[in-house]
Design a protein around this motif. Structure first.
Motif, PDB file in Angstrom:
ATOM      1  N   THR A   1       0.842  -1.196   0.000  1.00 37.22           N
ATOM      2  CA  THR A   1       0.000   0.000   0.000  1.00 37.22           C
ATOM      3  C   THR A   1       0.878   1.247   0.000  1.00 37.22           C
ATOM      4  O   THR A   1       1.769   1.394   0.835  1.00 37.22           O
ATOM      5  N   GLY A   2       0.658   2.124  -0.933  1.00 35.90           N
ATOM      6  CA  GLY A   2       1.451   3.347  -1.041  1.00 35.90           C
ATOM      7  C   GLY A   2       2.564   3.265  -2.055  1.00 35.90           C
ATOM      8  O   GLY A   2       3.179   4.283  -2.392  1.00 35.90           O
ATOM      9  N   ALA A   3       2.849   2.052  -2.568  1.00 34.50           N
ATOM     10  CA  ALA A   3       3.901   1.904  -3.587  1.00 34.50           C
ATOM     11  C   ALA A   3       3.298   2.199  -4.959  1.00 34.50           C
ATOM     12  O   ALA A   3       2.991   1.296  -5.748  1.00 34.50           O
ATOM     13  N   VAL A   4       3.121   3.484  -5.248  1.00 34.39           N
ATOM     14  CA  VAL A   4       2.430   3.890  -6.476  1.00 34.39           C
ATOM     15  C   VAL A   4       3.347   3.853  -7.695  1.00 34.39           C
ATOM     16  O   VAL A   4       2.884   3.957  -8.825  1.00 34.39           O
ATOM     17  N   ARG A   5       4.634   3.709  -7.467  1.00 29.85           N
ATOM     18  CA  ARG A   5       5.581   3.588  -8.582  1.00 29.85           C
ATOM     19  C   ARG A   5       6.798   2.817  -8.096  1.00 29.85           C
ATOM     20  O   ARG A   5       7.046   2.717  -6.908  1.00 29.85           O
ATOM     21  N   GLU A   6       7.552   2.279  -9.034  1.00 35.23           N
ATOM     22  CA  GLU A   6       8.752   1.543  -8.640  1.00 35.23           C
ATOM     23  C   GLU A   6       9.806   2.511  -8.127  1.00 35.23           C
ATOM     24  O   GLU A   6       9.861   3.686  -8.515  1.00 35.23           O
ATOM     25  N   ARG A   7      10.649   2.021  -7.234  1.00 39.36           N
ATOM     26  CA  ARG A   7      11.684   2.879  -6.628  1.00 39.36           C
ATOM     27  C   ARG A   7      12.940   2.067  -6.381  1.00 39.36           C
ATOM     28  O   ARG A   7      12.882   0.955  -5.852  1.00 39.36           O
ATOM     29  N   ALA A   8      14.072   2.617  -6.789  1.00 34.05           N
ATOM     30  CA  ALA A   8      15.361   1.973  -6.534  1.00 34.05           C
ATOM     31  C   ALA A   8      15.743   2.172  -5.073  1.00 34.05           C
ATOM     32  O   ALA A   8      15.575   3.260  -4.522  1.00 34.05           O
ATOM     33  N   GLY A   9      16.268   1.137  -4.432  1.00 35.17           N
ATOM     34  CA  GLY A   9      16.696   1.227  -3.046  1.00 35.17           C
ATOM     35  C   GLY A   9      18.111   1.744  -2.912  1.00 35.17           C
ATOM     36  O   GLY A   9      18.786   2.060  -3.905  1.00 35.17           O
ATOM     37  N   ALA A  10      18.583   1.819  -1.673  1.00 38.15           N
ATOM     38  CA  ALA A  10      19.906   2.390  -1.396  1.00 38.15           C
ATOM     39  C   ALA A  10      21.017   1.617  -2.099  1.00 38.15           C
ATOM     40  O   ALA A  10      21.940   2.203  -2.667  1.00 38.15           O
ATOM     41  N   PHE A  11      20.957   0.279  -2.080  1.00 34.48           N
ATOM     42  CA  PHE A  11      22.018  -0.508  -2.714  1.00 34.48           C
ATOM     43  C   PHE A  11      22.055  -0.281  -4.221  1.00 34.48           C
ATOM     44  O   PHE A  11      23.137  -0.181  -4.811  1.00 34.48           O
ATOM     45  N   GLU A  12      20.914  -0.164  -4.821  1.00 30.75           N
ATOM     46  CA  GLU A  12      20.862   0.058  -6.269  1.00 30.75           C
ATOM     47  C   GLU A  12      21.358   1.455  -6.617  1.00 30.75           C
ATOM     48  O   GLU A  12      22.098   1.649  -7.592  1.00 30.75           O
TER      49      GLU A  12
END
Length: 445
Positions: free
Chosen positions: A211-222
Motif C-alpha cells: 500500500t502506497g507503492a504507487v511507482r517503482e523505486r530503486a533502493g539504497a544498494f541500487e
C-alpha cells in the motif's frame, strides 16, 4: 659487443627509505590489527604465537613471511609458505616493495607502510586531515591515519563511537578518499525507519508491492552501485532485516520488494553504531555472521571528553563557519573551561553550544556552559534606563532567549525539510530523538 664493455647503469625511481615498519591487516579474520615493530626490526608474519604479526587465517603458514625496513623500501621474503605471498597477481618470494604496498597471504590482505612516515603538522591551532573534519588531538590523528589506510581497500568497515562523535563524517571520508569517490554515497538511517519499510529502503520496491507503492523505486544498494552504502545505527536493525542484509552482502545480488528479478550490485558497505555489537552478538540480539561481514575492519571514534585538545579548534571552526569571522573574542579561560566539560553529546553538542552563543551575539563562557557552571556577571545599565526597574534573573532571561531561539530555529528547519524529522536532524546535525523531543515541547510536532 666488446668483452670489456660493462652494462650501463641507468637511473631508477627512488623508493622511500623505511626505518620502522607499520603492518596493518586490511582484510581477513584479523582485519583491524596494526603492528609497528621497533625501528630496524625484521618482522615475521604467521599463525605461530611467536610471530610479530600473529594471524588466525587457516590458509596462512605457521611462519609465512618476513618483512624488513630497508633504504629502498620494504623487503619481503616468503619463508616457503604453503599458499604463497602475493602482490596483486604476482607471487613474491624475495622482493623489495614501496610503502603503501598490499600483500595477500591466504585470505588476508596486509598493508605495508612506514611507522615513522612524516605526518602533516597542525597549522596554528587548526588541522584538517580528513575531508570535513577538524581536529588537533593525537587520538584523532590516529583515526585519520587508519581511515586513510582503509580508504584504499574495499573491505567493509564498522565505525563505532558515541552519539555525536563524528561517525558519519568518518564514513564519508572513507568514501571520498577511496577509489569509489566519484560514485554515490548513500545514507540509510536504520534507527529512523519502521521495520516494515527497511527492506524497501535498502533494496527498493516494485509498483504495487505494498500500500502506497504507487511507482517503482530503486533502493539504497541500487542507487549506490559502484559507490558506498552507509548504514547509520546499524545496531537497530530488526532480525528480519539482518537476515536480508546478510544475504545481499554474501551474494551481492538482491530483489526489490515485490519483484522477481535479481539485481547485481557492486557496493562498499560502511556501518556505524554507538552500541557494542560484540556484546549484542553474545546476547543473541545481533547475528554473528552479519557482524563479521560488517566489521571487516573497525574504526573507533573517541568521545570528545577523551580528546580535549580538539575543543579549541572546533569552537573556532564552528564560530568562523557561522559568522564568517576569524576575530571572535574567545578567551583562553573560555576554551579551558569548555575543554573540561563532559560533552555527553560530543562534537554535535559542542556545535549546538557555539550556535546558541553566536545567535545571542556573544561567544563567551556564560553563553556556552551549562547553567550550573555559570558565573553571574555585573553589567552597567544602558543609557536612559533607571536602575530601579526590576531586572529579570540572568538565568531566566537566558532560558527565555534560548527557548525563543530554539522554537524559531526548529520551525524553520522542519519547514525547509518538508516535515521530515530524519532529514531535519541530519541537516541540523542533531540527534533525531532530541529533535523530536524539542519539536513536541514547542508544539511543532
Amino acid at each position: 659487443m666488446a668483452g670489456d664493455e660493462r652494462t650501463r647503469e641507468v637511473s631508477r625511481p627512488a623508493l622511500d627509505k623505511v626505518h620502522r615498519l607499520s603492518i596493518a591487516v586490511a582484510r581477513g579474520r584479523d582485519a583491524g590489527k596494526l603492528v609497528e615493530p621497533a625501528a630496524g626490526h625484521v618482522a615475521s608474519v604467521g599463525t605461530a604465537a611467536d610471530n610479530d604479526v600473529v594471524l588466525t587465517d587457516d590458509a596462512v603458514s605457521r611462519y609465512h613471511l618476513e618483512l624488513a625496513p630497508t633504504a629502498d623500501g620494504i623487503a619481503v621474503r616468503d619463508l616457503g609458505s604453503t599458499n604463497g605471498t602475493f602482490a596483486g597477481a604476482v607471487r613474491v618470494r624475495d622482493a623489495v616493495v614501496p610503502r603503501g604496498s598490499q600483500l595477500r597471504v591466504g585470505g588476508t590482505v596486509l598493508m605495508l607502510d612506514a611507522a615513522d612516515a612524516p605526518r602533516p603538522e597542525a597549522s596554528g591551532a587548526r588541522e584538517l586531515e580528513l575531508p570535513g573534519m577538524v581536529f588537533a588531538s593525537e587520538a584523532m590523528r590516529e583515526v585519520a591515519r587508519r581511515v586513510r589506510m582503509l580508504a584504499a581497500v574495499g573491505t567493509s568497515v564498522l565505525v563505532h563511537g558515541e552519539t555525536g562523535a563524528g561517525k558519519e563524517l568518518v564514513a564519508r571520508a572513507l568514501h571520498e578518499l577511496g577509489p569509489r569517490a566519484v560514485q554515490a554515497f548513500v545514507v540509510v538511517d536504520c534507527a529512523s525507519l519502521a521495520p516494515s519499510l527497511l527492506e524497501a529502503e535498502l533494496f527498493g520496491h516494485e509498483k504495487g508491492a505494498f500500500t502506497g507503492a504507487v511507482r517503482e523505486r530503486a533502493g539504497a544498494f541500487e542507487r549506490a552501485d559502484g559507490g558506498t552504502v552507509f548504514l547509520d545505527e546499524v545496531g537497530e536493525l530488526p532480525p528480519l532485516a539482518q537476515a536480508s542484509l546478510l544475504g545481499v552482502l554474501e551474494r551481492r545480488r538482491f530483489r526489490r520488494v515485490g519483484g522477481d528479478r535479481e539485481i547485481a550490485v557492486d557496493v562498499r558497505v560502511v556501518s556505524a553504531t554507538n552500541r557494542d555489537l560484540r556484546s549484542e552478538v553474545n546476547r543473541g540480539s545481533f547475528r554473528a555472521d552479519l557482524y563479521f561481514r560488517l566489521a571487516g575492519a573497525r574504526v573507533v571514534v573517541p568521545p570528545l571528553r577523551e580528546r580535549p585538545d580538539d575543543v579549541a579548534v572546533l569552537v573556532r571552526h564552528f564560530a568562523q563557519e557561522m559568522t564568517g569571522s576569524d576575530a571572535l573574542p574567545i578567551s583562553d579561560e573560555t576554551l579551558t573551561a569548555l575543554a573540561a566539560q563532559h560533552w555527553a553529546g560530543n562534537v554535535r553538542e559542542l556545535r549546538s553550544a557555539v550556535e546558541r552563543a553566536v545567535a545571542f551575539g556573544a561567544v563567551e563562557l556564560g553563553a556556552m556552559l551549562d547553567d550550573a557552571t555559570e558565573t553571574p556577571r555585573t553589567t552597567s545599565a544602558p543609557a536612559g534606563t533607571t536602575t530601579d526597574a526590576p531586572i529579570e534573573r540572568y538565568r531566566d532571561a537566558k532560558a527565555n532567549a534560548v527557548a525563543a531561539f530554539e522554537r524559531t530555529y526548529l520551525a524553520s528547519v522542519i519547514e525547509r525539510c518538508g516535515g521530515n524529522a530524519s532529514e531535519a536532524a541530519r541537516r541540523a546535525q542533531m540527534d533525531r530523538p532530541y529533535l523530536l523531543a524539542l519539536l513536541r515541547r514547542y508544539g511543532l510536532r
